[in-house]
Write an enzyme that holds these catalytic residues in place. Structure first.
Site, PDB file in Angstrom:
ATOM      1  N   HIS A 290       1.239   2.143  -6.045  1.00  0.00           N
ATOM      2  CA  HIS A 290       1.776   0.793  -5.909  1.00  0.00           C
ATOM      3  C   HIS A 290       1.349  -0.134  -7.043  1.00  0.00           C
ATOM      4  O   HIS A 290       1.887  -1.232  -7.163  1.00  0.00           O
ATOM      5  CB  HIS A 290       1.376   0.202  -4.551  1.00  0.00           C
ATOM      6  CG  HIS A 290       2.249   0.652  -3.430  1.00  0.00           C
ATOM      7  ND1 HIS A 290       2.243   1.948  -2.951  1.00  0.00           N
ATOM      8  CD2 HIS A 290       3.185  -0.010  -2.704  1.00  0.00           C
ATOM      9  CE1 HIS A 290       3.123   2.056  -1.963  1.00  0.00           C
ATOM     10  NE2 HIS A 290       3.706   0.894  -1.793  1.00  0.00           N
ATOM     11  N   SER A 312       7.479  -1.949  -1.426  1.00  0.00           N
ATOM     12  CA  SER A 312       6.194  -1.318  -1.120  1.00  0.00           C
ATOM     13  C   SER A 312       6.258  -0.647   0.237  1.00  0.00           C
ATOM     14  O   SER A 312       7.086  -0.987   1.085  1.00  0.00           O
ATOM     15  CB  SER A 312       5.069  -2.360  -1.131  1.00  0.00           C
ATOM     16  OG  SER A 312       5.154  -3.227  -0.019  1.00  0.00           O
ATOM     17  N   ASP A 313       5.378   0.338   0.447  1.00  0.00           N
ATOM     18  CA  ASP A 313       5.235   0.916   1.771  1.00  0.00           C
ATOM     19  C   ASP A 313       4.260   0.050   2.559  1.00  0.00           C
ATOM     20  O   ASP A 313       3.662  -0.894   2.042  1.00  0.00           O
ATOM     21  CB  ASP A 313       4.763   2.376   1.678  1.00  0.00           C
ATOM     22  CG  ASP A 313       5.179   3.198   2.891  1.00  0.00           C
ATOM     23  OD1 ASP A 313       5.507   2.613   3.937  1.00  0.00           O
ATOM     24  OD2 ASP A 313       5.167   4.429   2.792  1.00  0.00           O
ATOM     25  N   TRP A 314       4.089   0.399   3.791  1.00  0.00           N
ATOM     26  CA  TRP A 314       3.380  -0.402   4.798  1.00  0.00           C
ATOM     27  C   TRP A 314       1.998  -0.882   4.311  1.00  0.00           C
ATOM     28  O   TRP A 314       1.038  -0.117   4.319  1.00  0.00           O
ATOM     29  CB  TRP A 314       3.248   0.447   6.053  1.00  0.00           C
ATOM     30  CG  TRP A 314       2.697  -0.215   7.267  1.00  0.00           C
ATOM     31  CD1 TRP A 314       1.395  -0.409   7.562  1.00  0.00           C
ATOM     32  CD2 TRP A 314       3.450  -0.721   8.370  1.00  0.00           C
ATOM     33  NE1 TRP A 314       1.271  -1.003   8.782  1.00  0.00           N
ATOM     34  CE2 TRP A 314       2.516  -1.207   9.308  1.00  0.00           C
ATOM     35  CE3 TRP A 314       4.807  -0.811   8.669  1.00  0.00           C
ATOM     36  CZ2 TRP A 314       2.913  -1.782  10.525  1.00  0.00           C
ATOM     37  CZ3 TRP A 314       5.185  -1.371   9.870  1.00  0.00           C
ATOM     38  CH2 TRP A 314       4.260  -1.850  10.775  1.00  0.00           C
ATOM     39  N   MET A 315       1.910  -2.131   3.869  1.00  0.00           N
ATOM     40  CA  MET A 315       0.653  -2.787   3.464  1.00  0.00           C
ATOM     41  C   MET A 315      -0.045  -2.079   2.301  1.00  0.00           C
ATOM     42  O   MET A 315      -1.242  -2.265   2.086  1.00  0.00           O
ATOM     43  CB  MET A 315      -0.307  -2.892   4.659  1.00  0.00           C
ATOM     44  CG  MET A 315       0.244  -3.647   5.847  1.00  0.00           C
ATOM     45  SD  MET A 315       0.694  -5.359   5.503  1.00  0.00           S
ATOM     46  CE  MET A 315      -0.909  -6.111   5.304  1.00  0.00           C
TER      47      MET A 315
END
Length: 767
Positions: A290, A312-315
């Site tokens: 990320h 983005s993926d989860w957080m």
């Protein structure tokens, strides 16, 4: 001073006011490019950054607050809410245009409600609503749930997967969703990883073909119209070969491995026009994906020309601070992510505030914001959301779980079930031959057949394996032992009872495997964040199989699971075995039809099945030296190889014929083989093409899949199947990492699986 002026010019920092426009973004007769430009000129900086912000849905927040403490929230990758924020705060942010997208919104009522809030904003910009729809819109109650991707890949039929994805798009739009987080084109190389079932297996070529089919089905050739959804290729990259097989743990690999194995499916999806992309949880050789500028900008955007949305993926932006330790603060993590190439944040508050600070501190180039927001708005225009963001709940039933969609789900399931073993012709079963049939197993009569990324569906929309058997053999007495759904909860007493009941039967059918049901999260053994350190049947299931087999009753084992399992004892001692994967809503019918011969099995394994967890890494396209020495204990060959799958008939292959024994590096040749159905029933076969570069400047795999063809043959029928051998078929990265074809000889192999004994081969010379 000039930089501040430029920033103000690009972003409209002052009040959002702009000179009078001659065009209007609400005019649908204008081009998408004109509408985006007009709208961007009217937006404030805060509104632009708001478009880059995604939140979970309100119903999801309420449920998560009931089940998670704030401490548990920090480590959750599936549920979320926002401490310190009330639901009215989220509503007000939506009304102000400060939220651009929601995910985990799984009812039409909530989708319409959120869009209504967005309509109250100054510019009335609609929301993008995203959902994980990897095999149908399974998080929606009542949807058509197709086989999971590992089963889809077993069909070797991209045209079926494109049709399935087109139907998924229709169901999603009817339910108020426009963004599918699919396909997952990570190449599966460590079967301990729980997410194997949401991939298309271990081979880059097969994964790429299935990924292209998914993108085309969801978006069609051009993402435009209210019957399309935006695809999202994920996760870039390396998440399927991390340390210890743990989801999100570090991945460390060479550029050669990346470019030869893991990146090609992503590149194919980019070339196919996928509109969004999601990085992976892990770091790649020490740099979190990320925050990896080489990955998200230099490679993805500059080298490949991707101009879509990077979400983005989860957080995972925040994880650069609290997990990876590469950013000292969450603010630094957010700035790093945006500067690396992230265009939308999943999920929650904080991101917008930090990005705004970064812009004002001249630490984020305003052009990055404009590029990201422009693409988000483009997607919303193309999807027709400005014209109508709402759906009619009363019409959902006309689109969801239709007869046509059910038929597609059934066709895929029929072609996804792999016949692994059929000793002494036990299968197909003959109706009426077995008067009393004993059926048991955790997965015989529940919704584990739906797999991960599905919530519980109405019982009348799911055909279990037990129900399928009863439909196929209504005259037999079916003695079903219910041992519960928890695959780790089998007791010795239940095994003893099964033994007694099996002795009274003429046939036993045991439906065993794993559990991916995310609504029983603590019982899961497979799926997202359900990784394992060994791959035997969970709990006492193998003891159950051994006990039933010991009674002497003819036994069939049906495996329902999302990843390969190390069932060596079963492979050696059970006469008939089906690998059903997670076959979806109509999966029980498909399994029973194959058991009873109404359908002839034709699926092939898209992934190698190892004998032992210690054998992980036994994928078919290994380098020669990988198998140079046998193990000191146990067997070295896999339990079942890639591309393997039996039928109720037999096929013979002629020697391979080449159109030319020699070809120039920029030329082409043609390889042909005659395939004959030598059995007594019509059936389908998957003809597979492999190549090997015999001598090269860098070591190459012993074989690589380069083509396949699914054909149907009547008894005694012969068909000639041809494959084109093109420069891209033979090209690779040489010792200097230059891509091209080297002169020399290549072995061309065609047959029914990757196993050498199943292949006919011939040599091709490249001058």
């Amino acid at each position: 001073m000039f930089r501040l002026f430029l920033t103000g010019l690009l972003l409209g920092l002052v009040s959002g006011a702009s000179p009078k426009k001659v065009m209007d973004y609400t005019n649908s007769n204008l081009s998408v490019e004109q509408r985006v430009a007009d709208l961007m000129g009217r937006m404030t900086l805060e509104e632009k950054v708001g478009q880059m912000c995604q939140y979970v849905g309100i119903a999801h927040m309420l449920n998560a607050q009931k089940t998670l403490t704030e401490e548990e929230l920090k480590n959750s990758h599936a549920e979320g809410y926002y401490p310190g924020y009330t639901l009215e705060d989220i509503r007000e942010m939506t009304r102000k245009g400060l939220i651009g997208s929601f995910l985990h919104v799984v009812t039409t009522e909530e989708a319409n409600y959120l869009q209504k809030l967005a309509r109250q904003s100054r510019l009335k910009i609609p929301l993008l609503i995203g959902v994980d729809a990897l095999h149908g819109n399974g998080l929606y109650h009542g949807a058509t749930v197709y086989p999971t991707p590992i089963g889809q890949a077993s069909t070797f039929a991209p045209e079926l997967i494109e049709r399935m994805s087109r139907e998924t798009a229709l169901e999603m739009r009817a339910c108020g969703m426009q963004w599918a987080y699919a396909p997952n084109v990570e190449v599966a190389r460590d079967t301990r990883w729980g997410r194997i079932g949401e991939t298309f297996g271990e081979d880059p070529y097969l994964v790429g073909q299935m990924g292209i089919a998914t993108v085309k089905g969801l978006q069609t050739d051009r993402l435009s119209g209210q019957d399309k959804v935006m695809a999202c290729v994920k996760h870039l990259v390396g998440g399927s070969l991390t340390s210890n097989g743990i989801n999100g743990s570090p991945a460390d690999m060479s550029e050669r491995m990346l470019r030869e194995v893991f990146l090609p499916p992503f590149k194919k999806c980019v070339d196919a026009g996928v509109f969004s992309l999601m990085p992976s949880h892990n770091d790649l050789s020490g740099i979190p994906c990320h925050g990896n500028r080489w990955l998200l900008t230099d490679l993805l955007k500059k080298e490949w020309g991707f101009k879509g949305i990077v979400v983005s993926d989860w957080m995972d932006i925040e994880r650069m601070n609290d997990f990876h330790g590469t950013a000292p603060t969450v603010k630094e993590a957010c700035l790093t992510g945006v500067n690396a190439g992230i265009g939308m944040h999943m999920h929650g508050p904080g991101f917008a505030e930090y990005v705004l600070e970064g812009i004002r501190e001249n630490r984020i180039d305003p052009a990055l914001i404009n590029a990201a927001v422009g693409r988000i708005l483009e997607a919303k225009f193309r999807l027709g959301l400005f014209e109508n963001p709402f759906v009619a709940p009363g019409k959902v039933g006309e689109v969801v779980f239709t007869g046509t969609h059910q038929q597609t789900a059934l066709e895929i399931a029929r072609r996804s079930v792999v016949l692994l073993k059929n000793e002494k012709g036990l299968l197909p079963l003959q109706k009426g031959r077995y008067k009393r049939i004993f059926v048991t197993g955790h997965n015989a009569d529940n919704q584990s057949i739906l797999g991960d990324w599905s919530f519980e569906q109405p019982d009348n929309r799911v055909t279990t394996v037990l129900e399928g058997i009863r439909q196929q053999d209504s005259d037999a007495e079916i003695d079903y032992q219910d041992i519960g759904r928890n695959v780790q909860g089998l007791t010795p007493q239940q095994v003893d009872e099964a033994t007694l009941r099996a002795r009274k039967a003429d046939l036993a059918i045991l439906v065993v495997g794993e559990n991916s049901m995310r609504y029983f999260w603590k019982e899961k053994t497979c799926g997202e964040n359900s990784d394992r350190y060994e791959l035997s049947l969970p709990g006492l299931q193998e003891q159950l199989v051994e006990a039933v087999v010991a009674t002497g009753v003819p036994t069939v084992v049906v495996l329902v699971n999302g990843r390969p399992l190390t069932t060596e004892w079963i492979a050696e001692n059970v006469p008939a075995i089906l690998e059903a994967w997670e076959p979806g809503s109509l999966g029980g019918q498909a399994v029973a039809e194959i058991l009873y011969g109404a359908i002839c099995p034709s699926a092939k394994l898209p992934i190698t099945i190892p004998r032992s967890t210690g054998q992980i890494g036994c994928y078919y396209n290994h380098k020669f030296w990988a198998n140079r020495f046998p193990y000191a204990t146990g067997k070295s060959d896999p339990l079942y190889p890639f591309g393997y799958g039996l039928s109720y008939t037999t096929f013979s292959y002629s020697p391979v014929r080449l159109s030319a024994a020699r070809m120039p590096p920029d030329g082409a040749a043609n390889a042909t083989v005659d395939v004959t159905n030598t059995g007594d029933r019509e059936a389908e076969e998957v003809v597979q093409l492999y190549i090997r570069d015999d001598y090269s400047s860098a070591t190459r795999p012993v074989k690589e899949l380069k083509g396949f063809r699914r054909i149907s043959l009547k008894p005694g029928e012969t068909r000639s199947i041809s494959f084109d051998i093109l420069p891209e078929t033979l090209a690779f990265y040489d010792a200097d990492m230059k891509y091209g074809v080297e002169k020399g000889t290549f072995t061309i192999m065609i047959g029914s699986s990757s196993r050498t004994d199943d292949l006919q081969s011939v040599s091709l010379s490249v001058e």
